[in-house]
Design a protein around this motif. Structure first.
Motif, PDB file in Angstrom:
ATOM      1  N   LYS A 112       0.833  -1.213   0.000  1.00  6.73           N
ATOM      2  CA  LYS A 112       0.000   0.000   0.000  1.00  6.73           C
ATOM      3  C   LYS A 112       0.862   1.254   0.000  1.00  6.73           C
ATOM      4  O   LYS A 112       0.562   2.229  -0.690  1.00  6.73           O
ATOM      5  CB  LYS A 112      -0.966  -0.028   1.181  1.00  6.73           C
ATOM      6  CG  LYS A 112      -2.068  -1.067   0.985  1.00  6.73           C
ATOM      7  CD  LYS A 112      -3.125  -1.024   2.065  1.00  6.73           C
ATOM      8  CE  LYS A 112      -4.251  -2.022   1.714  1.00  6.73           C
ATOM      9  NZ  LYS A 112      -5.326  -2.047   2.726  1.00  6.73           N
ATOM     10  N   PRO A 117      -1.809  -1.720  -6.429  1.00  7.76           N
ATOM     11  CA  PRO A 117      -3.201  -2.150  -6.268  1.00  7.76           C
ATOM     12  C   PRO A 117      -3.325  -3.673  -6.336  1.00  7.76           C
ATOM     13  O   PRO A 117      -2.555  -4.347  -7.030  1.00  7.76           O
ATOM     14  CB  PRO A 117      -3.906  -1.497  -7.455  1.00  7.76           C
ATOM     15  CG  PRO A 117      -2.838  -1.363  -8.500  1.00  7.76           C
ATOM     16  CD  PRO A 117      -1.548  -1.150  -7.755  1.00  7.76           C
ATOM     17  N   ALA A 119      -6.907  -5.161  -5.812  1.00  7.93           N
ATOM     18  CA  ALA A 119      -8.294  -5.475  -6.172  1.00  7.93           C
ATOM     19  C   ALA A 119      -8.434  -5.688  -7.674  1.00  7.93           C
ATOM     20  O   ALA A 119      -8.003  -4.864  -8.484  1.00  7.93           O
ATOM     21  CB  ALA A 119      -9.220  -4.349  -5.715  1.00  7.93           C
ATOM     22  N   GLY A 120      -8.997  -6.836  -8.047  1.00  3.93           N
ATOM     23  CA  GLY A 120      -9.244  -7.138  -9.451  1.00  3.93           C
ATOM     24  C   GLY A 120      -8.016  -7.542 -10.244  1.00  3.93           C
ATOM     25  O   GLY A 120      -8.087  -7.735 -11.457  1.00  3.93           O
ATOM     26  N   LYS A 121      -6.875  -7.692  -9.585  1.00  3.31           N
ATOM     27  CA  LYS A 121      -5.626  -8.001 -10.288  1.00  3.31           C
ATOM     28  C   LYS A 121      -5.337  -9.508 -10.276  1.00  3.31           C
ATOM     29  O   LYS A 121      -5.842 -10.259  -9.440  1.00  3.31           O
ATOM     30  CB  LYS A 121      -4.456  -7.257  -9.641  1.00  3.31           C
ATOM     31  CG  LYS A 121      -4.616  -5.735  -9.618  1.00  3.31           C
ATOM     32  CD  LYS A 121      -4.711  -5.155 -11.019  1.00  3.31           C
ATOM     33  CE  LYS A 121      -4.792  -3.633 -10.997  1.00  3.31           C
ATOM     34  NZ  LYS A 121      -4.878  -3.060 -12.352  1.00  3.31           N
ATOM     35  N   ASN A 141      -7.836 -11.066   1.072  1.00  6.80           N
ATOM     36  CA  ASN A 141      -8.806 -10.117   1.626  1.00  6.80           C
ATOM     37  C   ASN A 141      -8.896  -8.833   0.818  1.00  6.80           C
ATOM     38  O   ASN A 141      -9.853  -8.069   0.958  1.00  6.80           O
ATOM     39  CB  ASN A 141      -8.460  -9.785   3.085  1.00  6.80           C
ATOM     40  CG  ASN A 141      -8.806 -10.916   4.037  1.00  6.80           C
ATOM     41  OD1 ASN A 141      -9.559 -11.824   3.694  1.00  6.80           O
ATOM     42  ND2 ASN A 141      -8.260 -10.878   5.235  1.00  6.80           N
ATOM     43  N   GLU A 142      -7.881  -8.590  -0.046  1.00  5.49           N
ATOM     44  CA  GLU A 142      -7.894  -7.400  -0.900  1.00  5.49           C
ATOM     45  C   GLU A 142      -8.606  -7.645  -2.235  1.00  5.49           C
ATOM     46  O   GLU A 142      -8.591  -6.793  -3.115  1.00  5.49           O
ATOM     47  CB  GLU A 142      -6.453  -6.931  -1.151  1.00  5.49           C
ATOM     48  CG  GLU A 142      -5.725  -6.463   0.103  1.00  5.49           C
ATOM     49  CD  GLU A 142      -6.392  -5.263   0.739  1.00  5.49           C
ATOM     50  OE1 GLU A 142      -6.606  -4.255   0.032  1.00  5.49           O
ATOM     51  OE2 GLU A 142      -6.700  -5.339   1.949  1.00  5.49           O
ATOM     52  N   ALA A 143      -9.201  -8.822  -2.393  1.00  5.94           N
ATOM     53  CA  ALA A 143     -10.043  -9.170  -3.549  1.00  5.94           C
ATOM     54  C   ALA A 143      -9.337  -9.115  -4.896  1.00  5.94           C
ATOM     55  O   ALA A 143      -9.815  -8.483  -5.851  1.00  5.94           O
ATOM     56  CB  ALA A 143     -11.295  -8.279  -3.584  1.00  5.94           C
ATOM     57  N   PRO A 144      -8.198  -9.819  -5.037  1.00  3.96           N
ATOM     58  CA  PRO A 144      -7.630  -9.946  -6.380  1.00  3.96           C
ATOM     59  C   PRO A 144      -8.548 -10.792  -7.264  1.00  3.96           C
ATOM     60  O   PRO A 144      -9.339 -11.590  -6.750  1.00  3.96           O
ATOM     61  CB  PRO A 144      -6.292 -10.664  -6.132  1.00  3.96           C
ATOM     62  CG  PRO A 144      -6.503 -11.422  -4.862  1.00  3.96           C
ATOM     63  CD  PRO A 144      -7.430 -10.571  -4.033  1.00  3.96           C
ATOM     64  N   ARG A 145      -8.442 -10.613  -8.567  1.00  2.00           N
ATOM     65  CA  ARG A 145      -9.265 -11.413  -9.493  1.00  2.00           C
ATOM     66  C   ARG A 145      -8.904 -12.886  -9.377  1.00  2.00           C
ATOM     67  O   ARG A 145      -9.771 -13.760  -9.419  1.00  2.00           O
ATOM     68  CB  ARG A 145      -9.054 -10.903 -10.922  1.00  2.00           C
ATOM     69  CG  ARG A 145      -9.741 -11.732 -12.009  1.00  2.00           C
ATOM     70  CD  ARG A 145      -9.798 -10.969 -13.320  1.00  2.00           C
ATOM     71  NE  ARG A 145      -8.494 -10.539 -13.777  1.00  2.00           N
ATOM     72  CZ  ARG A 145      -7.685 -11.252 -14.579  1.00  2.00           C
ATOM     73  NH1 ARG A 145      -8.077 -12.439 -15.009  1.00  2.00           N
ATOM     74  NH2 ARG A 145      -6.521 -10.786 -14.961  1.00  2.00           N
TER      75      ARG A 145
END
Length: 273
Positions: A112, A117, A119-121, A141-145
């Motif tokens: 960070k 980033p 998220a979505g990666k 928990n950071e919601a990667p793809r």
């Protein structure tokens, strides 16, 4: 009188943890004595017990003892239980041992701070040892793809992926089955310590990809050199080291130190040799 703490590992002479914790102590006005203690490969628990008997109150645990540290604890934090590995030991006044794992939060805070980033990666993590176990829950928990784990022994990566599949899209296998490009590649193997590179495909990185090595050195590691030559932005593990140490210091002293000046001090010391 200063409380006694240490880092337990094998090897451990190279550890920067004493410098980091002494800097935190000076910054926060919380005096402590902190040393690097070599534990025999077949005698980790005995080394911890001996340290406690000599007045020790806590320890950071490094390779290869994080899973052994987990086993000797009376209680563990939720994140340590999820990881199945402990890198921070605390001796309570009642003589009971509490274990925590600060690797994941250390990595996440550094990512960070470096504005990486998640998220979505699409994320690739190399390795399947204790260090990797400790970072998977915070990463997911950071919601990667998608998160892929690759290891020399593919079965270990597959088993590790299965342990964390309830948190997101996770798969695991050997290096030979890697396919597609990734936005973030994290090297959690110890290969960098030996100047070695995992057998990775040439077409690994997306155009704006980041390569992160949990190891650090005065010069870029072999993995980071390889990644830079293929267009990736590179980050070494010095920030993670300082951030996970800050979390351990907070567990022991209930004070959260500032990490940026300590990281700058450490970088300067590394460069100057």
């Amino acid at each position: 009188m200063s409380s006694r703490y240490c880092v337990l590992g094998n090897p451990v002479k190279h550890s920067k943890s004493p410098m980091i914790h002494q800097a935190f102590a000076a910054q926060t006005g919380k005096p402590l004595a902190y040393t690097a203690e070599l534990a025999p490969l077949d005698g980790f628990e005995a080394a911890w017990r001996a340290f406690c008997e000599s007045g020790g109150r806590g320890a950071n645990v490094t390779v290869p003892f994080k899973q052994q540290a987990f086993a000797l604890c009376d209680t563990q934090s939720l994140r340590a239980r999820r990881a199945g590995a402990v890198n921070t030991l605390s001796l309570g006044q009642n003589g009971r041992v509490f274990g925590d794992n600060t690797d994941g939060i250390g990595l996440l805070r550094d990512l960070k701070a470096c504005e990486v980033p998640l998220a979505g990666k699409r994320v690739l993590v190399l390795g399947a040892g204790g260090a990797v176990r400790g970072v998977l829950e915070p990463l997911l928990n950071e919601a990667p793809r998608e998160l892929v784990i690759a290891n020399r022994t593919g079965a270990r990566a597959e088993a590790l992926a299965a342990d964390f599949r309830d948190l997101g899209t996770v798969s695991g296998g050997g290096y030979e089955v890697l396919s597609g490009r990734f936005d973030l590649v994290i090297n959690g193997t110890s290969a960098s310590l030996a100047g070695e590179l995992p057998p990775l495909p040439e077409t690994l990185f997306e155009p704006d990809a980041v390569a992160y090595d949990m190891m650090y050195a005065a010069a870029p590691t072999v993995f980071l050199q390889w990644a830079q030559m293929r267009g990736a932005r590179t980050i070494d593990g010095l920030g993670m080291l300082v951030e996970q140490a800050a979390e351990a210091f907070f567990i022991w002293q209930n004070v959260r130190p500032e990490t940026a000046p300590v990281q700058a001090l450490l970088r300067k010391t590394l460069i100057e040799g």
